[in-house]
Design a protein around this motif. Sequence first.
Motif, PDB file in Angstrom:
ATOM      1  N   ASP A 165      64.314  42.727  92.267  1.00 17.69           N
ATOM      2  CA  ASP A 165      64.041  43.301  90.946  1.00 17.69           C
ATOM      3  C   ASP A 165      62.546  43.539  90.744  1.00 17.69           C
ATOM      4  O   ASP A 165      62.141  44.547  90.148  1.00 17.69           O
ATOM      5  CB  ASP A 165      64.567  42.363  89.852  1.00 17.69           C
ATOM      6  CG  ASP A 165      66.079  42.437  89.706  1.00 17.69           C
ATOM      7  OD1 ASP A 165      66.680  43.365  90.274  1.00 17.69           O
ATOM      8  OD2 ASP A 165      66.652  41.559  89.023  1.00 17.69           O
ATOM      9  N   LEU A 166      61.742  42.620  91.225  1.00 21.37           N
ATOM     10  CA  LEU A 166      60.289  42.776  91.099  1.00 21.37           C
ATOM     11  C   LEU A 166      59.828  44.024  91.830  1.00 21.37           C
ATOM     12  O   LEU A 166      59.054  44.835  91.283  1.00 21.37           O
ATOM     13  CB  LEU A 166      59.591  41.537  91.663  1.00 21.37           C
ATOM     14  CG  LEU A 166      58.055  41.549  91.614  1.00 21.37           C
ATOM     15  CD1 LEU A 166      57.558  41.548  90.173  1.00 21.37           C
ATOM     16  CD2 LEU A 166      57.480  40.352  92.386  1.00 21.37           C
ATOM     17  N   HIS A 167      60.301  44.214  93.062  1.00 20.86           N
ATOM     18  CA  HIS A 167      59.912  45.393  93.849  1.00 20.86           C
ATOM     19  C   HIS A 167      60.396  46.684  93.200  1.00 20.86           C
ATOM     20  O   HIS A 167      59.667  47.683  93.147  1.00 20.86           O
ATOM     21  CB  HIS A 167      60.460  45.277  95.266  1.00 20.86           C
ATOM     22  CG  HIS A 167      59.764  44.225  96.084  1.00 20.86           C
ATOM     23  ND1 HIS A 167      60.254  43.751  97.279  1.00 20.86           N
ATOM     24  CD2 HIS A 167      58.605  43.545  95.869  1.00 20.86           C
ATOM     25  CE1 HIS A 167      59.438  42.837  97.769  1.00 20.86           C
ATOM     26  NE2 HIS A 167      58.438  42.683  96.925  1.00 20.86           N
ATOM     27  N   LEU A 168      61.629  46.668  92.696  1.00 24.09           N
ATOM     28  CA  LEU A 168      62.173  47.865  92.050  1.00 24.09           C
ATOM     29  C   LEU A 168      61.379  48.212  90.796  1.00 24.09           C
ATOM     30  O   LEU A 168      61.015  49.380  90.578  1.00 24.09           O
ATOM     31  CB  LEU A 168      63.647  47.646  91.693  1.00 24.09           C
ATOM     32  CG  LEU A 168      64.322  48.758  90.878  1.00 24.09           C
ATOM     33  CD1 LEU A 168      64.274  50.083  91.627  1.00 24.09           C
ATOM     34  CD2 LEU A 168      65.762  48.378  90.530  1.00 24.09           C
ATOM     35  N   PHE A 169      61.104  47.207  89.979  1.00 21.41           N
ATOM     36  CA  PHE A 169      60.372  47.454  88.738  1.00 21.41           C
ATOM     37  C   PHE A 169      58.988  48.026  89.029  1.00 21.41           C
ATOM     38  O   PHE A 169      58.584  49.038  88.434  1.00 21.41           O
ATOM     39  CB  PHE A 169      60.250  46.151  87.947  1.00 21.41           C
ATOM     40  CG  PHE A 169      59.475  46.296  86.666  1.00 21.41           C
ATOM     41  CD1 PHE A 169      60.048  46.886  85.559  1.00 21.41           C
ATOM     42  CD2 PHE A 169      58.158  45.859  86.574  1.00 21.41           C
ATOM     43  CE1 PHE A 169      59.337  47.044  84.374  1.00 21.41           C
ATOM     44  CE2 PHE A 169      57.443  45.994  85.398  1.00 21.41           C
ATOM     45  CZ  PHE A 169      58.027  46.593  84.296  1.00 21.41           C
ATOM     46  N   LEU A 170      58.257  47.403  89.950  1.00 23.30           N
ATOM     47  CA  LEU A 170      56.903  47.860  90.257  1.00 23.30           C
ATOM     48  C   LEU A 170      56.916  49.246  90.907  1.00 23.30           C
ATOM     49  O   LEU A 170      56.027  50.069  90.652  1.00 23.30           O
ATOM     50  CB  LEU A 170      56.191  46.847  91.155  1.00 23.30           C
ATOM     51  CG  LEU A 170      55.874  45.506  90.506  1.00 23.30           C
ATOM     52  CD1 LEU A 170      55.218  44.563  91.503  1.00 23.30           C
ATOM     53  CD2 LEU A 170      54.971  45.690  89.284  1.00 23.30           C
ATOM     54  N   SER A 171      57.947  49.487  91.725  1.00 21.62           N
ATOM     55  CA  SER A 171      58.051  50.796  92.347  1.00 21.62           C
ATOM     56  C   SER A 171      58.247  51.896  91.307  1.00 21.62           C
ATOM     57  O   SER A 171      57.629  52.970  91.381  1.00 21.62           O
ATOM     58  CB  SER A 171      59.222  50.800  93.337  1.00 21.62           C
ATOM     59  OG  SER A 171      59.458  52.101  93.833  1.00 21.62           O
ATOM     60  N   GLU A 172      59.075  51.613  90.323  1.00 20.34           N
ATOM     61  CA  GLU A 172      59.373  52.615  89.303  1.00 20.34           C
ATOM     62  C   GLU A 172      58.210  52.847  88.349  1.00 20.34           C
ATOM     63  O   GLU A 172      57.844  53.988  88.072  1.00 20.34           O
ATOM     64  CB  GLU A 172      60.627  52.201  88.526  1.00 20.34           C
ATOM     65  CG  GLU A 172      61.913  52.258  89.330  1.00 20.34           C
ATOM     66  CD  GLU A 172      62.317  53.675  89.685  1.00 20.34           C
ATOM     67  OE1 GLU A 172      61.950  54.606  88.938  1.00 20.34           O
ATOM     68  OE2 GLU A 172      63.001  53.859  90.701  1.00 20.34           O
ATOM     69  N   VAL A 173      57.645  51.752  87.822  1.00 16.64           N
ATOM     70  CA  VAL A 173      56.645  51.925  86.762  1.00 16.64           C
ATOM     71  C   VAL A 173      55.226  52.115  87.297  1.00 16.64           C
ATOM     72  O   VAL A 173      54.410  52.812  86.672  1.00 16.64           O
ATOM     73  CB  VAL A 173      56.682  50.749  85.755  1.00 16.64           C
ATOM     74  CG1 VAL A 173      58.037  50.659  85.084  1.00 16.64           C
ATOM     75  CG2 VAL A 173      56.325  49.432  86.418  1.00 16.64           C
ATOM     76  N   LYS A 174      54.920  51.525  88.437  1.00 15.79           N
ATOM     77  CA  LYS A 174      53.557  51.657  88.969  1.00 15.79           C
ATOM     78  C   LYS A 174      53.414  52.863  89.890  1.00 15.79           C
ATOM     79  O   LYS A 174      52.445  53.619  89.783  1.00 15.79           O
ATOM     80  CB  LYS A 174      53.142  50.381  89.708  1.00 15.79           C
ATOM     81  CG  LYS A 174      53.009  49.168  88.796  1.00 15.79           C
ATOM     82  CD  LYS A 174      52.346  47.988  89.495  1.00 15.79           C
ATOM     83  CE  LYS A 174      50.853  48.187  89.627  1.00 15.79           C
ATOM     84  NZ  LYS A 174      50.156  46.967  90.070  1.00 15.79           N
ATOM     85  N   GLU A 175      54.394  53.016  90.793  1.00 14.54           N
ATOM     86  CA  GLU A 175      54.269  54.091  91.775  1.00 14.54           C
ATOM     87  C   GLU A 175      54.751  55.443  91.240  1.00 14.54           C
ATOM     88  O   GLU A 175      54.087  56.457  91.416  1.00 14.54           O
ATOM     89  CB  GLU A 175      55.034  53.722  93.045  1.00 14.54           C
ATOM     90  CG  GLU A 175      54.464  52.482  93.753  1.00 14.54           C
ATOM     91  CD  GLU A 175      55.296  52.064  94.948  1.00 14.54           C
ATOM     92  OE1 GLU A 175      56.112  52.885  95.423  1.00 14.54           O
ATOM     93  OE2 GLU A 175      55.150  50.911  95.405  1.00 14.54           O
ATOM     94  N   LYS A 176      55.886  55.441  90.555  1.00 12.06           N
ATOM     95  CA  LYS A 176      56.435  56.708  90.074  1.00 12.06           C
ATOM     96  C   LYS A 176      55.855  57.135  88.729  1.00 12.06           C
ATOM     97  O   LYS A 176      55.531  58.304  88.526  1.00 12.06           O
ATOM     98  CB  LYS A 176      57.961  56.617  89.988  1.00 12.06           C
ATOM     99  CG  LYS A 176      58.638  56.452  91.348  1.00 12.06           C
ATOM    100  CD  LYS A 176      60.157  56.435  91.213  1.00 12.06           C
ATOM    101  CE  LYS A 176      60.825  56.257  92.569  1.00 12.06           C
ATOM    102  NZ  LYS A 176      62.313  56.224  92.459  1.00 12.06           N
ATOM    103  N   VAL A 199      50.545  48.220  85.078  1.00  8.43           N
ATOM    104  CA  VAL A 199      51.218  47.090  84.457  1.00  8.43           C
ATOM    105  C   VAL A 199      51.267  45.923  85.433  1.00  8.43           C
ATOM    106  O   VAL A 199      51.090  46.095  86.647  1.00  8.43           O
ATOM    107  CB  VAL A 199      52.648  47.446  84.010  1.00  8.43           C
ATOM    108  CG1 VAL A 199      52.632  48.539  82.954  1.00  8.43           C
ATOM    109  CG2 VAL A 199      53.493  47.873  85.198  1.00  8.43           C
ATOM    110  N   ASN A 200      51.536  44.755  84.903  1.00 11.63           N
ATOM    111  CA  ASN A 200      51.635  43.548  85.715  1.00 11.63           C
ATOM    112  C   ASN A 200      53.038  42.973  85.580  1.00 11.63           C
ATOM    113  O   ASN A 200      53.629  42.980  84.495  1.00 11.63           O
ATOM    114  CB  ASN A 200      50.600  42.512  85.258  1.00 11.63           C
ATOM    115  CG  ASN A 200      50.568  41.302  86.167  1.00 11.63           C
ATOM    116  OD1 ASN A 200      50.742  41.420  87.372  1.00 11.63           O
ATOM    117  ND2 ASN A 200      50.343  40.128  85.597  1.00 11.63           N
ATOM    118  N   ALA A 201      53.571  42.486  86.683  1.00 10.79           N
ATOM    119  CA  ALA A 201      54.878  41.818  86.671  1.00 10.79           C
ATOM    120  C   ALA A 201      54.768  40.571  87.533  1.00 10.79           C
ATOM    121  O   ALA A 201      54.071  40.556  88.548  1.00 10.79           O
ATOM    122  CB  ALA A 201      55.970  42.737  87.192  1.00 10.79           C
TER     123      ALA A 201
END
Length: 235
Positions: free
Chosen positions: A121-132, A137-139
């Motif tokens: 979930d951490l990787h998915l969240f960061l991939s979506e909001v930071k990369e795309k 943001v920080n998680a």
Amino acid sequence: EWRNWPPEYKSAVKKINKISTDRSQLRRENDDLKSRHARLQQQMKSLQDYRRRREEILRNVSKDAYDALQWLRSNQHRFKRPVIEPMLLVIDVKDPAKAKYLESLVSGKDLVAFTCENTDDLHLFLSEVKEKLRLKVNAVQTPSALLSSFAPQIPMQNLQRFGFQEFVKDTFDAPDPVMRYLCSNNRIHDVPIGSDSTERNLNSVVEESRVAMFFTSTRRVQVKTSRYGGGKSST
């Protein structure tokens, strides 16, 4: 007169009186329900206003975190476990006067961080909001350990003679994953809060309590033990 009435009349009157009594009781109960419903609606409105004010604070502090929050609320179903919204929104301090203790331990970066319970979930969240979405943001990922496993090294009953009253963990409520993260990362379960008595007897507290970090009524104290001779000092 009543005593001369036929039995069936007396019975009928008693039934009518009971119906009237029941009706009055129902009216009172209905009025109570309406009153409670009105109070509940007012409480819900206050809660919604409270949440909106918090979200406005988040937007002022970090527009990117606010935008990520809107994305998360539309995509929460994509995660294995609920991703917790920024700590700024989900932490409820029991007494506003004690908010300073938590604020002293937790960084501003963590206060606007999202909390994930597993690595995927951490990787998915960061991939979506930071990369795309290109949001800054920080998680964080909460530890797998149960909250009950985070016990203070020194129980409060052993610290009360030094003027300590509670641990920082006791001053607020938060979702379990957030609480576990803060226990692991900031040791909120192991930092006691003292009183004026703690401040007045600071030297004794430092020398005898065996607490590495604590708060008096006015400041945070860090205890350092010398490698040579075991002497203690505070900052």
